[in-house]
Design a protein around this motif. Structure first.
Motif, PDB file in Angstrom:
ATOM      1  N   GLU A  40      41.254  53.605  41.381  1.00  0.00           N
ATOM      2  CA  GLU A  40      39.937  52.787  40.771  1.00  0.00           C
ATOM      3  C   GLU A  40      40.227  51.313  40.452  1.00  0.00           C
ATOM      4  OE1 GLU A  40      36.651  53.122  37.069  1.00  0.00           O
ATOM      5  OE2 GLU A  40      37.950  54.394  37.250  1.00  0.00           O
ATOM      6  N   THR A  62      39.327  47.504  39.377  1.00  0.00           N
ATOM      7  CA  THR A  62      38.593  46.753  38.240  1.00  0.00           C
ATOM      8  C   THR A  62      38.005  45.353  38.774  1.00  0.00           C
ATOM      9  OG1 THR A  62      41.141  45.670  37.877  1.00  0.00           O
ATOM     10  CG2 THR A  62      40.499  47.830  36.714  1.00  0.00           C
ATOM     11  N   CYS A  81      42.294  41.692  38.352  1.00  0.00           N
ATOM     12  CA  CYS A  81      41.892  42.152  39.560  1.00  0.00           C
ATOM     13  C   CYS A  81      43.123  43.013  39.919  1.00  0.00           C
ATOM     14  CB  CYS A  81      41.620  41.067  40.680  1.00  0.00           C
ATOM     15  SG  CYS A  81      40.228  40.053  40.309  1.00  0.00           S
ATOM     16  N   ASN A  82      42.841  44.338  40.413  1.00  0.00           N
ATOM     17  CA  ASN A  82      44.181  45.259  40.835  1.00  0.00           C
ATOM     18  C   ASN A  82      43.713  45.520  42.296  1.00  0.00           C
ATOM     19  OD1 ASN A  82      41.889  46.754  40.665  1.00  0.00           O
ATOM     20  ND2 ASN A  82      42.842  48.372  39.567  1.00  0.00           N
TER      21      ASN A  82
END
Length: 364
Positions: free
Chosen positions: A35, A37, A58-59
């Protein structure tokens, strides 16, 4: 949203199938089901960019250039590539690269460069080879409209500004079902003759899987007779570099000054200045010296690119102005293009433009 869902949006702009064979595109680090982010868009993935992603929450890093180009044999932190990958893994940050897939589409790297330089009505400079395929299949006449609708929806019959293009021949098909068959028409053990249409549809190579899926899903026959061939035709809506014209001609010195102002570079390496003005301009972002001959053949007055070697400047031969404005400089508009595109496709989602300077070349 997941990494896979965001990647699908990016690939709608630049399908990975359009990337060059030597390239390494797609998801390079991380899991597709993770998911997301937030997304940080950058030209290059450096250690400072990973740190910026962490700070911004931020991933997923969407990078133009792939940080992994050749295989890694170890992760010891000895090189900047190893350190970037290790730090991304440690912080559960995915890295996705689009690179030459975006180079090859009209609305990509070179389209953005043309727009910045005021080059009007640009077209592809070097059309991509083997980019078009053709499907030939045979269907009972009563099923032709339904099958065509399904194939059109999957992308068949669409080339350039035209869609729902097909060709149809009428004929008679024959087949003898075995006793083990379950024919949609006819009876096992009895020769069947059926009025059929032979359909011809072209499609871009990246659509093959979806086109064949639609064919098998919609065709009434238990065994579908079909052929897919790769055409030698150039696909003029896909490929490397672009060429177009300035609104008004500029003298060679004025043109170079225009490049410096728009691209924000203090110096330009160039071939001998021509005696004629510059109006028709070819561009190829990044390392584009391989396209010098194509630019000459297309009648360009000037060719704008990066990473031109000493002997390659001789290829100008007084026929065009070669302007090496720098690798980064020709691709600098790419991350804004990607950021704006994703922000439009996924509104109300955290899409950030990296503020980290990644140009490794400095000027004194």
């Amino acid at each position: 949203m997941t990494v896979k869902e965001i990647a699908a949006q990016v690939e709608a702009l630049a399908p990975l199938h359009h990337a060059e064979d030597f390239d390494n595109v797609g998801l390079l680090v991380g899991r597709p089901d993770m998911e997301v982010t937030g997304v940080l868009v950058t030209l290059d993935t450096l250690e400072a960019v990973v740190d910026e992603a962490i700070a911004r929450g931020c991933n997923l890093i969407l990078s133009f250039h792939p940080i992994l180009f050749k295989g890694l044999k170890r992760l010891t932190g000895k090189t900047y590539v190893e350190r970037v990958v290790a730090r991304a893994l440690e912080n559960q940050i995915a890295i996705y690269s689009i690179h030459t897939a975006l180079d090859n589409v009209p609305g990509g790297v070179n389209g953005a460069l043309c727009q910045a330089l005021g080059i009007q009505d640009p077209s592809i400079l070097i059309p991509k080879k083997q980019g078009i395929k053709k499907l030939v299949t045979y269907v009972p006449k009563a099923h032709t409209p339904t099958l065509l609708d399904a194939l059109f929806a999957a992308g068949a019959g669409s080339l350039g500004h035209y869609s729902q293009c097909s060709f149809r021949l009428e004929g008679e098909g024959s087949f003898l079902p075995s006793v083990a068959a379950n024919p949609a028409l006819g009876t096992p053990g009895t020769l069947q003759r059926e009025p059929e249409d032979q359909l011809h549809l072209t499609f871009t190579a990246d659509r093959e899987a979806s086109v064949l899926a639609a064919l098998f899903r919609t065709h009434p026959y238990e065994e579908v007779a079909y052929e897919v061939t790769t055409l030698e035709n150039d696909y003029n809506h896909l490929g490397m570099g672009m060429i177009g014209s300035l609104e008004a001609p500029l003298g060679p010195e004025a043109f170079l000054e225009h490049l410096k102002q728009v691209l924000g570079t203090p110096c330009i390496r160039h071939s001998a200045l021509p005696e004629t003005p510059v109006q028709r301009v070819a561009v190829l972002g990044g390392s584009g010296a391989f396209a010098i001959e194509a630019a000459k053949a297309a009648g360009a007055d000037a060719f704008v690119t990066g990473d031109v070697k000493y002997h390659q400047f001789f290829q100008a031969e007084g026929k065009l102005l070669i302007a090496d404005v720098g690798h980064y400089e020709t691709e600098q508009f790419t991350k804004r293009l990607l950021c704006d595109y994703l922000s439009e496709k996924i509104p109300n989602f955290a899409i950030s433009l990296s503020e980290t300077k990644t140009n490794p070349v400095n000027y004194f």
